[in-house]
Design an enzyme around this catalytic site. Structure first.
Site, PDB file in Angstrom:
ATOM      1  NE  ARG A 137      -6.877   4.346  11.590  1.00 49.77           N
ATOM      2  CZ  ARG A 137      -6.346   4.379  12.805  1.00 49.77           C
ATOM      3  NH1 ARG A 137      -6.999   3.859  13.808  1.00 49.77           N
ATOM      4  NH2 ARG A 137      -5.178   4.921  13.019  1.00 49.77           N
ATOM      5  NE  ARG A 178      -7.419   8.429  12.419  1.00 52.98           N
ATOM      6  CZ  ARG A 178      -6.363   8.237  11.628  1.00 52.98           C
ATOM      7  NH1 ARG A 178      -5.166   8.065  12.152  1.00 52.98           N
ATOM      8  NH2 ARG A 178      -6.507   8.208  10.325  1.00 52.98           N
ATOM      9  CB  THR A 195      -4.198   5.038   0.585  1.00 52.55           C
ATOM     10  OG1 THR A 195      -3.862   3.695   0.937  1.00 52.55           O
ATOM     11  CG2 THR A 195      -5.250   5.549   1.557  1.00 52.55           C
ATOM     12  CD  GLN A 218      -0.976   2.289   2.348  1.00 53.57           C
ATOM     13  OE1 GLN A 218      -0.188   1.899   3.204  1.00 53.57           O
ATOM     14  NE2 GLN A 218      -1.225   3.565   2.132  1.00 53.57           N
ATOM     15  CE  LYS A 227      -7.063   0.269   2.779  1.00 52.93           C
ATOM     16  NZ  LYS A 227      -7.115   1.420   3.666  1.00 52.93           N
ATOM     17  CE1 TYR A 282      -2.436   6.502   3.669  1.00 51.25           C
ATOM     18  CE2 TYR A 282      -0.697   5.771   5.146  1.00 51.25           C
ATOM     19  CZ  TYR A 282      -2.041   5.967   4.869  1.00 51.25           C
ATOM     20  OH  TYR A 282      -2.979   5.626   5.800  1.00 51.25           O
ATOM     21  CG  HIS A 321      -8.369   5.057   6.237  1.00 58.35           C
ATOM     22  ND1 HIS A 321      -7.607   5.278   5.128  1.00 58.35           N
ATOM     23  CD2 HIS A 321      -7.485   4.902   7.263  1.00 58.35           C
ATOM     24  CE1 HIS A 321      -6.322   5.279   5.460  1.00 58.35           C
ATOM     25  NE2 HIS A 321      -6.215   5.045   6.747  1.00 58.35           N
TER      26      HIS A 321
END
Ligand SMILES: Cc1cc2nc3c(=O)[nH]c(=O)nc-3n(C[C@H](O)[C@H](O)[C@H](O)COP(=O)(O)O)c2cc1C
Length: 426
Positions: free
Chosen positions: A307, A193, A184, A154, A280, A156, A304
């Site tokens: 999140r 968060r 992503t 994956q 994704k 970023y 996600h």
């Protein structure tokens, strides 16, 4: 026939819980992922547990993902021979043991230091996809060596210097034998968060007295820390400058890993990466359509894990529309809230080719340490087999012909005005 039943009752006996083997002990004590989650919560400092279990805002999207899966009902069919069950699935030309993979997760080390190694080994052993991440706590090359047959990577967005780091990572992924590249999309901004903020998980990391005290009360976690080392971002280390300390590398990651890929950038990576490419974080069928038009091989429906955007619908609730938009032109993956083998069946019933899970696997590792990831994999596949047998599906394609009630499935998709504006250049 006597009324006292000497014959074992079918049902729990089929779960192999008799005897004193470790397997029987595990099945008796942790029959569900929820049992593992509870034990994980006791064994991990809240800094680690909250970071993984929580989401953005008040965790509403995390809860929504699980509730939406729970709400899906499948009507069983009976009267057929159910001895032969196959959970095999082919994704991007490779065959896997079951329609479940391990989703990419950064910061796993705060949950359980070295968790990535357990997960990669378990995935290789069980023959299910394992997604190494840009911000994994173990270097890409080491993870690829642990899971050579099943490793995905994956990426970023690392856009500085015309994507120099991103492009180098793609080269490294190819050299390491990665099969699928996952871009992503769903991180256009940093998410707030609150659980991480309350625990002081911000850079530079300065643990509070409370955190230090909690850590001393988690001996298994401390042992994992002592043997596996402090979590960091080793895949990015070489880009942070010579002799960069862990703190410098963390600073680099925080500065340079920015935003979600734009469609123009997806097109560029499509040209660069010759293997299977997945985007994704797709939640809208119109975005799935764009992705397919750019030649991606797969779309991963995901919010996600709750999140990023708290108002996002449950990921499973947009799977039917995305699957309909994509048709047979690309593989549809899904993640968000998977906690059981039955959820894997629900994902297939909603139209996904396979599901991925994140937290579920980490709960297993944090609850049981070594062997925890293997146990979760075994549990999910066994539950899927039982669910398929129960519903009358011999193989995964049979699930599509079952009658399904999916109350949350989103059905009204007006033409997206924002997109129309962008297209008309206004
Ligand atoms: C602790 C944690 C870290 C994550 N890190 C990443 C990441 O680095 N890249 C990414 O694309 N998704 C990341 N995700 C999202 C997962 O890939 C996946 O979409 C999500 O966990 C699925 O939901 P589930 O945990 O309920 O299965 C992360 C999720 C968690 C829980």
């Amino acid at each position: 026939m006597s009324s006292s039943s000497a014959t074992p009752v079918p049902g729990n006996a089929g779960w192999g819980v008799s005897g004193n083997s470790r397997e029987a002990w595990l099945k008796r004590n942790f029959p569900t992922v929820e049992d593992l989650r509870r034990r994980a919560q006791r064994r991990v400092p809240s800094l680690g547990y909250d970071t993984v279990a929580g989401g953005t805002g008040s965790d509403l999207a995390v809860l929504r993902n699980a509730a939406a899966l729970d709400a899906i009902q499948i009507v069983p069919r009976y009267g057929v021979d159910r001895d032969e069950i196959s959970t095999e699935v082919t994704l991007f030309g490779r065959s896997y043991a079951a329609p479940v993979g391990i989703a990419p997760m950064g910061l796993q080390g705060v949950m359980w230091p070295g968790a990535e190694r357990h997960l990669a080994r378990a995935a290789q052993q069980a023959r299910i996809p394992y997604t190494a991440g840009t911000v994994s706590g173990v270097a890409l090359e080491e993870l690829a060596a642990l899971a050579p047959d099943v490793v995905w990577f994956q990426l970023y967005r690392l856009a500085a210097n015309d994507h120099a780091v991103g492009i180098d990572l793609v080269r490294r992924a190819k050299d390491a034998g990665v099969h699928v590249l996952v871009l992503t999309l769903d991180t256009p901004s940093r998410a707030k968060r609150p659980r991480e903020l309350r625990n002081g998980l911000v850079l530079p990391f300065r643990p509070s007295l409370r955190t230090m005290l909690q850590v001393t009360m988690c001996p298994g976690w401390l042992w994992a820390l002592a043997t596996q080392g402090r979590p960091g971002f080793p895949t990015l280390a070489r880009y942070a400058g010579q002799n960069a300390s862990k703190r410098d590398i963390a600073g680099f990651a925080q500065r340079e890993v920015r935003g979600g890929f734009t469609w123009q950038e997806v097109a560029r990576y499509r040209d660069l990466w010759k293997g299977p490419l997945v985007v994704k974080g797709v939640m809208h069928p119109a975005d799935a359509e764009i992705a397919v038009s750019l030649g991606v091989d797969g779309v991963q429906v995901s919010n996600h894990g709750g999140r990023q955007f708290e108002a996002a619908p449950a990921a499973i609730d947009v799977v039917p529309a995305v699957a309909a938009a994509v048709g047979r032109r690309a593989t549809v993956l899904f993640d968000g809230g998977v906690r059981s083998g039955l959820d894997l069946m629900r994902a297939r019933a909603a139209g996904a080719d396979a599901a991925l899970a994140g937290r579920t696997f980490l709960y297993g590792v944090a609850a049981l340490g070594d062997g925890g990831a293997d146990y979760v994999t075994q549990l999910l596949i066994e539950e899927l087999r039982v669910a398929m047998r129960q519903a009358g599906a011999h193989a995964l394609p049979d699930i599509a012909s079952l009658v399904v009630r999916h109350p949350g499935a989103m059905q009204d998709w007006p033409a997206p005005p924002a997109l129309a504006r962008a297209e008309s250049g206004r």
